[in-house]
Design a protein around this motif. Structure first.
Motif, mmCIF file in Angstrom:
data_model
loop_
_atom_site.group_PDB
_atom_site.id
_atom_site.type_symbol
_atom_site.label_atom_id
_atom_site.label_comp_id
_atom_site.label_asym_id
_atom_site.label_seq_id
_atom_site.Cartn_x
_atom_site.Cartn_y
_atom_site.Cartn_z
ATOM 1 N N SER A 1 0.807 -1.219 0.000
ATOM 2 C CA SER A 1 0.000 0.000 0.000
ATOM 3 C C SER A 1 0.838 1.266 0.000
ATOM 4 C CB SER A 1 -0.949 0.004 1.209
ATOM 5 O OG SER A 1 -0.217 -0.065 2.421
ATOM 6 N N ASN B 1 -2.363 0.858 -4.495
ATOM 7 C CA ASN B 1 -3.628 0.787 -3.769
ATOM 8 C C ASN B 1 -4.694 0.193 -4.667
ATOM 9 O OD1 ASN B 1 -3.571 2.160 -0.940
ATOM 10 N ND2 ASN B 1 -2.291 3.456 -2.238
ATOM 11 N N LEU B 2 -5.489 -0.737 -4.110
ATOM 12 C CA LEU B 2 -6.562 -1.399 -4.849
ATOM 13 C C LEU B 2 -7.906 -0.833 -4.418
ATOM 14 C CD1 LEU B 2 -5.331 -5.100 -4.530
ATOM 15 C CD2 LEU B 2 -4.723 -3.404 -6.270
ATOM 16 N N GLN B 3 -8.780 -0.656 -5.386
ATOM 17 C CA GLN B 3 -10.109 -0.108 -5.133
ATOM 18 C C GLN B 3 -11.164 -0.987 -5.818
ATOM 19 O OE1 GLN B 3 -9.842 3.879 -6.713
ATOM 20 N NE2 GLN B 3 -8.080 4.402 -5.475
ATOM 21 N N ALA C 1 -10.359 -2.872 -1.898
ATOM 22 C CA ALA C 1 -9.188 -3.556 -1.357
ATOM 23 C C ALA C 1 -9.347 -5.074 -1.465
ATOM 24 C CB ALA C 1 -8.971 -3.158 0.098
ATOM 25 N N CYS C 2 -8.202 -5.766 -1.531
ATOM 26 C CA CYS C 2 -8.159 -7.222 -1.558
ATOM 27 C C CYS C 2 -7.266 -7.707 -0.420
ATOM 28 C CB CYS C 2 -7.627 -7.717 -2.900
ATOM 29 S SG CYS C 2 -8.646 -7.276 -4.333
ATOM 30 N N ASN C 3 -7.291 -9.008 -0.174
ATOM 31 C CA ASN C 3 -6.505 -9.586 0.918
ATOM 32 C C ASN C 3 -5.113 -9.969 0.417
ATOM 33 O OD1 ASN C 3 -8.665 -9.474 2.806
ATOM 34 N ND2 ASN C 3 -9.549 -11.313 1.887
ATOM 35 N N TRP D 1 -2.620 -10.898 -4.289
ATOM 36 C CA TRP D 1 -3.801 -10.727 -3.456
ATOM 37 C C TRP D 1 -4.883 -11.738 -3.838
ATOM 38 C CZ3 TRP D 1 -1.207 -6.682 -5.729
ATOM 39 C CH2 TRP D 1 -0.749 -5.628 -4.913
ATOM 40 N N CYS E 1 -8.979 -11.540 -4.092
ATOM 41 C CA CYS E 1 -10.041 -10.541 -4.110
ATOM 42 C C CYS E 1 -11.404 -11.223 -4.000
ATOM 43 C CB CYS E 1 -9.972 -9.718 -5.395
ATOM 44 S SG CYS E 1 -8.372 -8.884 -5.648
#
Length: 207
Positions: A84, A88-90, A92-94, A158, A160
């Motif tokens: 991050s 950044n993911l939009q 968010a994912c694990n 990640w 998702c």
């Protein structure tokens, strides 16, 4: 079924990586301020790999020459363990895994540990270093085997929840490392592929 998904993911990843590898092996393709990003997505699995010019991330592209530069390299390695900071993911994912590969990170560390004054004393005694090869690594000589313009390689993975690929923002990368002006991004997602050029003014990759 999960095994088949992983197999597909890495087959697609290999296709994209072939083009990036050719670029890395071509010294003419390297450009300061320009990074590379590959995005692979299938169902709920997201993989992002980046190649970032060391000079733009560190301010130098040679083996660290003093304690301050070693510290700078260590701090960068630690920072990049948190995706991050730059991605950044939009939505968010694990986060599942992180792989950070920095040039010079282990080169000469043994020599530095033996010499409390760090690389600077070693560099000033260049004639002795070339005359006696038995006193550990010669950092200046070893650096010549590294690429002329080394890159920092990152791999983030990640899982998702959403079935659609999240938007990917590189605003953090452009904000923290201001000498990086553009990122060449290519992606493969659910059987489709594409490419685009991201910049400080357009840092969001949407699908």
């Amino acid at each position: 079924m999960q095994v088949l998904k992983w197999a597909l993911l890495f087959i697609l990843y290999g296709i994209c990586q072939q083009g990036i590898a050719e670029s890395r092996n071509n010294p003419q393709a390297h450009s300061h301020g320009l990074a590379q990003m590959t995005v692979i997505y299938d169902a709920d699995m997201l993989l992002i790999e980046m190649a970032l010019p060391a000079v733009d991330m560190l301010g130098f592209e040679h083996a660290p020459q003093n304690a301050a530069q070693w510290q700078q390299l260590d701090l960068l390695a630690l920072s990049l363990q948190t995706p991050s900071e730059i991605v950044n993911l939009q939505p968010a994912c694990n986060l599942q895994s992180v792989d950070v590969n920095l040039p010079f990170h282990d080169a000469g560390r043994a020599t530095e540990d033996l010499n409390s004054e760090g690389y600077s004393k070693h560099a000033h005694d260049e004639s002795t270093a070339h005359a006696d090869h038995s006193e550990g690594l010669d950092l200046e000589r070893d650096a010549t085997v590294l690429p002329l313009h080394p890159d920092i390689h990152l791999s983030y993975q990640w899982q998702c929840k959403a079935l659609t690929l999240p938007a990917i923002s590189l605003q953090g990368l452009f904000y923290r490392y201001k000498s990086i002006g553009k990122v060449q991004a290519q992606w493969v997602a659910n059987g489709k592929q594409g490419a685009t050029l991201l910049s400080k003014n357009q840092a969001l990759l949407e699908f």
